[in-house]
Each structure stands twice: as structure tokens, then as C-alpha cells.
Design a protein around this motif. Sequence first.
Motif, mmCIF file in Angstrom:
data_model
loop_
_atom_site.group_PDB
_atom_site.id
_atom_site.type_symbol
_atom_site.label_atom_id
_atom_site.label_comp_id
_atom_site.label_asym_id
_atom_site.label_seq_id
_atom_site.Cartn_x
_atom_site.Cartn_y
_atom_site.Cartn_z
ATOM 1 N N ILE A 134 0.880 -1.162 0.000
ATOM 2 C CA ILE A 134 0.000 0.000 0.000
ATOM 3 C C ILE A 134 0.916 1.210 0.000
ATOM 4 O O ILE A 134 1.826 1.314 0.822
ATOM 5 C CB ILE A 134 -0.898 0.054 1.259
ATOM 6 C CG1 ILE A 134 -1.902 -1.072 1.263
ATOM 7 C CG2 ILE A 134 -1.587 1.418 1.384
ATOM 8 C CD1 ILE A 134 -2.958 -0.994 0.186
ATOM 9 N N LEU A 135 0.664 2.121 -0.914
ATOM 10 C CA LEU A 135 1.358 3.396 -0.934
ATOM 11 C C LEU A 135 0.324 4.474 -0.640
ATOM 12 O O LEU A 135 -0.690 4.567 -1.339
ATOM 13 C CB LEU A 135 2.006 3.654 -2.302
ATOM 14 C CG LEU A 135 2.575 5.056 -2.503
ATOM 15 C CD1 LEU A 135 3.773 5.306 -1.587
ATOM 16 C CD2 LEU A 135 2.963 5.277 -3.956
ATOM 17 N N ILE A 136 0.575 5.237 0.410
ATOM 18 C CA ILE A 136 -0.274 6.391 0.672
ATOM 19 C C ILE A 136 0.189 7.471 -0.301
ATOM 20 O O ILE A 136 1.248 8.070 -0.126
ATOM 21 C CB ILE A 136 -0.149 6.870 2.133
ATOM 22 C CG1 ILE A 136 -0.501 5.761 3.112
ATOM 23 C CG2 ILE A 136 -1.020 8.110 2.354
ATOM 24 C CD1 ILE A 136 -1.879 5.178 2.963
ATOM 25 N N GLN A 137 -0.566 7.648 -1.351
ATOM 26 C CA GLN A 137 -0.209 8.619 -2.382
ATOM 27 C C GLN A 137 -0.455 10.036 -1.896
ATOM 28 O O GLN A 137 0.341 10.935 -2.134
ATOM 29 C CB GLN A 137 -0.994 8.345 -3.665
ATOM 30 C CG GLN A 137 -0.740 9.337 -4.769
ATOM 31 C CD GLN A 137 0.712 9.335 -5.234
ATOM 32 O OE1 GLN A 137 1.355 8.295 -5.274
ATOM 33 N NE2 GLN A 137 1.226 10.504 -5.565
ATOM 34 N N ASP A 138 -1.575 10.244 -1.213
ATOM 35 C CA ASP A 138 -1.921 11.566 -0.701
ATOM 36 C C ASP A 138 -2.538 11.438 0.682
ATOM 37 O O ASP A 138 -3.400 10.582 0.902
ATOM 38 C CB ASP A 138 -2.960 12.262 -1.601
ATOM 39 C CG ASP A 138 -2.496 12.436 -3.026
ATOM 40 O OD1 ASP A 138 -1.384 12.943 -3.221
ATOM 41 O OD2 ASP A 138 -3.255 12.076 -3.945
ATOM 42 N N LEU A 139 -2.107 12.286 1.556
ATOM 43 C CA LEU A 139 -2.765 12.514 2.846
ATOM 44 C C LEU A 139 -2.736 14.027 3.011
ATOM 45 O O LEU A 139 -1.672 14.621 3.200
ATOM 46 C CB LEU A 139 -2.035 11.823 3.995
ATOM 47 C CG LEU A 139 -2.535 12.150 5.408
ATOM 48 C CD1 LEU A 139 -4.017 11.851 5.560
ATOM 49 C CD2 LEU A 139 -1.731 11.368 6.435
ATOM 50 N N ILE A 140 -3.884 14.644 2.881
ATOM 51 C CA ILE A 140 -3.920 16.105 2.783
ATOM 52 C C ILE A 140 -5.157 16.657 3.500
ATOM 53 O O ILE A 140 -6.245 16.094 3.381
ATOM 54 C CB ILE A 140 -3.852 16.526 1.298
ATOM 55 C CG1 ILE A 140 -3.705 18.003 1.141
ATOM 56 C CG2 ILE A 140 -4.972 15.944 0.496
ATOM 57 C CD1 ILE A 140 -3.301 18.426 -0.277
ATOM 58 N N VAL A 141 -4.935 17.727 4.250
ATOM 59 C CA VAL A 141 -5.977 18.341 5.063
ATOM 60 C C VAL A 141 -6.003 19.839 4.752
ATOM 61 O O VAL A 141 -4.953 20.486 4.707
ATOM 62 C CB VAL A 141 -5.680 18.123 6.569
ATOM 63 C CG1 VAL A 141 -6.756 18.772 7.435
ATOM 64 C CG2 VAL A 141 -5.538 16.636 6.896
ATOM 65 N N LEU A 142 -7.187 20.384 4.522
ATOM 66 C CA LEU A 142 -7.303 21.837 4.344
ATOM 67 C C LEU A 142 -6.618 22.550 5.512
ATOM 68 O O LEU A 142 -6.737 22.111 6.665
ATOM 69 C CB LEU A 142 -8.770 22.264 4.305
ATOM 70 C CG LEU A 142 -9.511 22.179 2.987
ATOM 71 C CD1 LEU A 142 -10.990 22.480 3.187
ATOM 72 C CD2 LEU A 142 -8.912 23.096 1.946
ATOM 73 N N SER A 143 -5.938 23.637 5.222
ATOM 74 C CA SER A 143 -5.147 24.325 6.250
ATOM 75 C C SER A 143 -5.984 24.731 7.461
ATOM 76 O O SER A 143 -5.509 24.657 8.597
ATOM 77 C CB SER A 143 -4.430 25.533 5.656
ATOM 78 O OG SER A 143 -5.358 26.417 5.071
ATOM 79 N N THR A 144 -7.220 25.135 7.249
ATOM 80 C CA THR A 144 -8.064 25.557 8.374
ATOM 81 C C THR A 144 -8.528 24.390 9.247
ATOM 82 O O THR A 144 -9.086 24.615 10.327
ATOM 83 C CB THR A 144 -9.299 26.334 7.874
ATOM 84 O OG1 THR A 144 -9.998 25.530 6.925
ATOM 85 C CG2 THR A 144 -8.896 27.651 7.241
ATOM 86 N N TYR A 145 -8.279 23.157 8.810
ATOM 87 C CA TYR A 145 -8.679 21.973 9.575
ATOM 88 C C TYR A 145 -7.475 21.206 10.125
ATOM 89 O O TYR A 145 -7.644 20.162 10.755
ATOM 90 C CB TYR A 145 -9.536 21.043 8.704
ATOM 91 C CG TYR A 145 -10.917 21.590 8.462
ATOM 92 C CD1 TYR A 145 -11.995 21.229 9.268
ATOM 93 C CD2 TYR A 145 -11.154 22.484 7.421
ATOM 94 C CE1 TYR A 145 -13.255 21.733 9.047
ATOM 95 C CE2 TYR A 145 -12.417 22.997 7.192
ATOM 96 C CZ TYR A 145 -13.459 22.626 8.007
ATOM 97 O OH TYR A 145 -14.725 23.131 7.793
ATOM 98 N N GLN A 146 -6.286 21.716 9.898
ATOM 99 C CA GLN A 146 -5.087 21.042 10.397
ATOM 100 C C GLN A 146 -4.973 21.189 11.911
ATOM 101 O O GLN A 146 -5.570 22.073 12.512
ATOM 102 C CB GLN A 146 -3.844 21.583 9.693
ATOM 103 C CG GLN A 146 -3.811 21.199 8.230
ATOM 104 C CD GLN A 146 -2.635 21.782 7.475
ATOM 105 O OE1 GLN A 146 -1.789 22.464 8.028
ATOM 106 N NE2 GLN A 146 -2.600 21.515 6.179
ATOM 107 N N LYS A 147 -4.210 20.273 12.497
ATOM 108 C CA LYS A 147 -3.958 20.254 13.952
ATOM 109 C C LYS A 147 -5.219 19.941 14.753
ATOM 110 O O LYS A 147 -5.365 20.362 15.888
ATOM 111 C CB LYS A 147 -3.360 21.582 14.433
ATOM 112 C CG LYS A 147 -2.129 22.025 13.689
ATOM 113 C CD LYS A 147 -0.938 21.225 14.086
ATOM 114 C CE LYS A 147 0.307 21.816 13.441
ATOM 115 N NZ LYS A 147 1.410 20.919 13.419
#
Length: 134
Positions: free
Chosen positions: A67-80
Amino acid sequence: MINYKEFDSSLLFEIKAIYDDSGWSAYLQDNEKLKSAFDNSLYLFGAFDHDNLVAFIRCVGDGEHIILIQDLIVLSTYQKKGIGTYLLKHCWDKYQDVRLFTLLTDIHNETSNHFYQSMNMKKLEQANCVCYYR
């Protein structure tokens, strides 16, 4: 409230907005290629605020040996807010029996490197890229 579920390429414009928010401009040039990439992915799992996609993880591979995680991405306002952690752990558990669970990130991206190290992933550095695996 954030809810999590599988999704598909029909959310192409929301997907592109998340890439754009993070400055991942290479994904924004060709809608057909991006749609095809998502249609041919093994697994897509998203975080939704009401009905709006705010983060996602995209897995490619065979689901048995790699399994390759190609993308793991979160909108900046929802990070942390634990969203990326939830998405990664979900896929980690879903593919717990896969021999090689891996991802790549930029060696200079301190935020990403810190995050993957905090998840106890092992690191393999080469050139300008870092590979993390379990």
C-alpha cells in the motif's frame, strides 16, 4: 462535526480545492488525469464537515503486499485537529495485514516529517525524498 467516509472522483472540484490550498499545483493542470488517478486508486477515504470534503487519504497498490499512501492532505483551516491522524490510522488498520505500508514526503517538509515520525513510522532517506513505512 467531522464525519469520515469513502468517496469518489465525483468530488473532483473539492479535491482540487484541497490540493490548491496546500500548494500542490501539479495536480491542478489536467482534470481528466486527476479524475483517472482517483478512479484507479485502491481506496479513497475522506473527512467531511457536513457535506464538504475537508481532507482525504488516497491509497494505491494491490491491497495484499503493498500500500502506498499517495496523498494525505488536510485543508489548512482543519489542520492540527487530529483529522490527518484519524485518516492515517484508519488506513493503517484497514490494511494491517499488508506487508509493506509506505508513503513518500519531501525531506524538507518539517511538518510532514514530524507527523510521520510521531506515528512511529520508520524513515528511509534518499536524495530529496523521505520514505516512511511500518
